[in-house]
Design a protein around this motif. Structure first.
Motif, mmCIF file in Angstrom:
data_model
loop_
_atom_site.group_PDB
_atom_site.id
_atom_site.type_symbol
_atom_site.label_atom_id
_atom_site.label_comp_id
_atom_site.label_asym_id
_atom_site.label_seq_id
_atom_site.Cartn_x
_atom_site.Cartn_y
_atom_site.Cartn_z
ATOM 1 N N SER A 187 0.852 -1.201 0.000
ATOM 2 C CA SER A 187 0.000 0.000 0.000
ATOM 3 C C SER A 187 0.877 1.237 0.000
ATOM 4 O O SER A 187 2.078 1.183 0.327
ATOM 5 C CB SER A 187 -0.913 -0.004 1.225
ATOM 6 O OG SER A 187 -0.147 0.078 2.409
ATOM 7 N N ALA A 188 0.274 2.366 -0.343
ATOM 8 C CA ALA A 188 1.018 3.632 -0.362
ATOM 9 C C ALA A 188 1.555 3.965 1.016
ATOM 10 O O ALA A 188 2.685 4.463 1.165
ATOM 11 C CB ALA A 188 0.117 4.758 -0.892
ATOM 12 N N ALA A 189 0.754 3.695 2.044
ATOM 13 C CA ALA A 189 1.191 3.994 3.412
ATOM 14 C C ALA A 189 2.390 3.132 3.787
ATOM 15 O O ALA A 189 3.353 3.613 4.427
ATOM 16 C CB ALA A 189 0.034 3.766 4.385
ATOM 17 N N THR A 190 2.357 1.872 3.390
ATOM 18 C CA THR A 190 3.471 0.979 3.699
ATOM 19 C C THR A 190 4.717 1.432 2.969
ATOM 20 O O THR A 190 5.831 1.447 3.536
ATOM 21 C CB THR A 190 3.121 -0.469 3.314
ATOM 22 O OG1 THR A 190 1.960 -0.881 4.050
ATOM 23 C CG2 THR A 190 4.272 -1.397 3.609
ATOM 24 N N GLN A 191 4.586 1.806 1.689
ATOM 25 C CA GLN A 191 5.728 2.288 0.934
ATOM 26 C C GLN A 191 6.309 3.545 1.591
ATOM 27 O O GLN A 191 7.539 3.697 1.667
ATOM 28 C CB GLN A 191 5.318 2.592 -0.510
ATOM 29 C CG GLN A 191 4.932 1.348 -1.309
ATOM 30 C CD GLN A 191 4.562 1.680 -2.739
ATOM 31 O OE1 GLN A 191 4.777 2.817 -3.216
ATOM 32 N NE2 GLN A 191 4.005 0.700 -3.445
ATOM 33 N N GLN A 192 5.431 4.435 2.080
ATOM 34 C CA GLN A 192 5.893 5.646 2.746
ATOM 35 C C GLN A 192 6.652 5.312 4.029
ATOM 36 O O GLN A 192 7.700 5.914 4.313
ATOM 37 C CB GLN A 192 4.695 6.558 3.065
ATOM 38 C CG GLN A 192 5.070 7.884 3.701
ATOM 39 C CD GLN A 192 5.883 8.759 2.759
ATOM 40 O OE1 GLN A 192 5.742 8.685 1.522
ATOM 41 N NE2 GLN A 192 6.778 9.580 3.329
#
Length: 256
Positions: A187-192
């Protein structure tokens, strides 16, 4: 009867002459012939004794030769029997060694063939086991498991040992391109979160994300000169290597 002295004297003279004549012409030659005959007989007797002594010595020599020959023949027979027995034992020992060597070669051949078949079978079983394990883990992967894997990866990244952290800092710089592979979409949050955790260690130009199902429930961070991975594929590879090591030990013991 009247004795005539002249006649008596003449008879005496005639007798003496007769004695002289007999001694001169008869008794002398006879005596000399007898003496010569006696000497001849004595010489012949001496020669006969000498010949008898020579014959006895020769007989003793021949007898001694016969005894020596008999003793030598007996010794030769003993030596020959001993030599034949030694040769028989040597040949027997050689034959025994050849039989044992052939038996050992046969056993080694059987053991090697057995080891080859066993290795092939166990390697195939090992491959099937690991492949099945891979398939099962891939099928069991779900969102909760992926979250746990991501959390474990972030925890490991932020809590690197001092040596590992220094290596990663050395590998990172402003021009470094970092790649993060995962067996599932992030997810985008995980990548961040991963990007921020990595920037907390060092600088880099960009972070690329890619899917790699071969990792089997895991993530792998690749920086030139450094790699950080947390995935089940590594555990399966380690398991496969351990199984192969155990297999080789078992086969060596069987072959020994």
């Amino acid at each position: 009867m009247l004795i005539d002295n002249f006649t008596v004297l003449a008879q005496i003279v005639n007798f003496l002459i007769l004695v002289v004549l007999l001694k001169r012409f008869l008794y002398g030659p006879i005596t000399r012939a007898m003496e010569a005959r006696k000497q001849t007989i004595a010489h012949q007797l001496e020669q006969a004794e000498q010949r008898e002594a020579v014959a006895q010595a020769e007989a003793q020599r021949l007898q001694q030769m016969q005894q020596d020959f008999a003793a030598h023949r007996e010794q030769r027979m003993v030596d020959l029997r001993s030599q034949l027995e030694d040769e028989r034992l040597t040949r027997l020992e050689q034959t025994k060694d050849e039989v044992n060597a052939a038996k050992d070669r046969w056993y080694r051949g059987i053991a090697q063939e057995k080891a080859t078949v066993l290795r092939s079978f166990q390697q195939q079983a090992n491959y099937q086991l690991t492949q099945t394990l891979r398939q099962v883990l891939m099928e069991l992967a779900d969102a909760s498991l992926e979250q746990q894997i991501t959390h474990q990866f972030l925890t490991r990244l932020t809590q690197l040992p001092e040596g590992e952290r220094t290596r990663l800092q050395t590998a990172l710089n402003d021009g470094t391109s970092v790649q993060l592979s995962s067996s599932f979409p992030l997810s985008a949050a995980t990548q961040q979160d991963i990007t921020e955790a990595l920037r907390g260690i060092g600088s880099f130009s960009n972070l690329d994300y890619e899917l790699n199902p071969a990792l089997i429930c895991g993530l792998e961070l690749n920086v030139p000169g450094y790699c950080l991975a947390w995935n089940l594929a590594k555990y399966i590879e380690t398991l496969e290597q351990n199984l192969a090591h155990v297999l080789d030990q078992h086969i060596e013991q069987q072959a020994g």
